[in-house]
Design a protein around this motif. Sequence first.
Motif, PDB file in Angstrom:
ATOM      1  N   THR A  35       0.834  -1.203   0.000  1.00  0.00           N
ATOM      2  CA  THR A  35       0.000   0.000   0.000  1.00  0.00           C
ATOM      3  C   THR A  35       0.867   1.250   0.000  1.00  0.00           C
ATOM      4  OG1 THR A  35      -1.806  -1.139   1.119  1.00  0.00           O
ATOM      5  CG2 THR A  35      -1.798   1.259   1.247  1.00  0.00           C
ATOM      6  N   MET A 107      -3.364   0.178  -8.259  1.00  0.00           N
ATOM      7  CA  MET A 107      -4.659  -0.247  -7.738  1.00  0.00           C
ATOM      8  C   MET A 107      -4.609  -1.701  -7.276  1.00  0.00           C
ATOM      9  SD  MET A 107      -8.333  -0.221  -9.671  1.00  0.00           S
ATOM     10  CE  MET A 107      -8.111  -1.665 -10.688  1.00  0.00           C
ATOM     11  N   SER A 110      -1.902  -2.295  -4.214  1.00  0.00           N
ATOM     12  CA  SER A 110      -2.321  -1.898  -2.873  1.00  0.00           C
ATOM     13  C   SER A 110      -3.519  -2.686  -2.380  1.00  0.00           C
ATOM     14  CB  SER A 110      -2.661  -0.402  -2.839  1.00  0.00           C
ATOM     15  OG  SER A 110      -3.872  -0.156  -3.537  1.00  0.00           O
ATOM     16  N   GLY A 111      -4.381  -3.086  -3.303  1.00  0.00           N
ATOM     17  CA  GLY A 111      -5.608  -3.757  -2.903  1.00  0.00           C
ATOM     18  C   GLY A 111      -6.705  -2.779  -2.512  1.00  0.00           C
ATOM     19  N   HIS A 112      -6.381  -1.491  -2.499  1.00  0.00           N
ATOM     20  CA  HIS A 112      -7.360  -0.438  -2.173  1.00  0.00           C
ATOM     21  C   HIS A 112      -7.714   0.270  -3.472  1.00  0.00           C
ATOM     22  CE1 HIS A 112      -6.533  -1.165   2.034  1.00  0.00           C
ATOM     23  NE2 HIS A 112      -5.244  -1.010   1.801  1.00  0.00           N
ATOM     24  N   TRP A 113      -8.703  -0.261  -4.155  1.00  0.00           N
ATOM     25  CA  TRP A 113      -9.020   0.206  -5.492  1.00  0.00           C
ATOM     26  C   TRP A 113      -9.480   1.654  -5.504  1.00  0.00           C
ATOM     27  CZ3 TRP A 113     -11.218  -3.925  -9.224  1.00  0.00           C
ATOM     28  CH2 TRP A 113     -10.446  -5.088  -9.134  1.00  0.00           C
ATOM     29  N   ALA A 114     -10.317   2.044  -4.560  1.00  0.00           N
ATOM     30  CA  ALA A 114     -10.856   3.404  -4.544  1.00  0.00           C
ATOM     31  C   ALA A 114      -9.737   4.433  -4.350  1.00  0.00           C
ATOM     32  CB  ALA A 114     -11.903   3.547  -3.446  1.00  0.00           C
ATOM     33  N   MET A 115      -8.753   4.098  -3.534  1.00  0.00           N
ATOM     34  CA  MET A 115      -7.647   5.022  -3.280  1.00  0.00           C
ATOM     35  C   MET A 115      -6.882   5.305  -4.568  1.00  0.00           C
ATOM     36  SD  MET A 115      -4.229   4.366  -1.023  1.00  0.00           S
ATOM     37  CE  MET A 115      -3.681   3.114  -2.177  1.00  0.00           C
ATOM     38  N   SER A 116      -6.543   4.283  -5.290  1.00  0.00           N
ATOM     39  CA  SER A 116      -5.780   4.446  -6.525  1.00  0.00           C
ATOM     40  C   SER A 116      -6.590   5.193  -7.580  1.00  0.00           C
ATOM     41  CB  SER A 116      -5.353   3.084  -7.061  1.00  0.00           C
ATOM     42  OG  SER A 116      -4.676   3.222  -8.269  1.00  0.00           O
TER      43      SER A 116
END
Length: 140
Positions: A35, A107, A110-116
Amino acid sequence: MSKKWLFALWGGLFALCAGLGFLPEPEGALGVLLTVLALASFLPPAALLYRAVREQDRHTVLLVRNLSGLSLGLTLILLMLNFWSALGSETLGTVLYGLLVVVSSPMICSGHWAMSLFLWACLLMVSLRHSRRRRTQPPA
């Protein structure tokens, strides 16, 4: 840091995220590291965009705009194709997911799609705002 080094750092971090995006479900410290790495991959383009706006370097602003838009557009297309690939073969799904990992490497890494997606959209919106030519004189 020179523009050349920022572009090289951006490309290197993007490639590193793409390679690490193929790790299956990282957990714990590795997940946190991925991340942080994904977040760090947005620092070089942000620095390039900041410098380009400050120095009125329209070429770099347009390049960041085009790369951000391309990443968001291809991500959207590949996400839709990945969902539709559930109706197809396993090989098709694997190939499409591999393409998604490469195109949207921060994306997936990190595994945090919305963040990317949010950070790509921020780069796109700032570059869109500053990519328009400002005329100081009326056309002749």
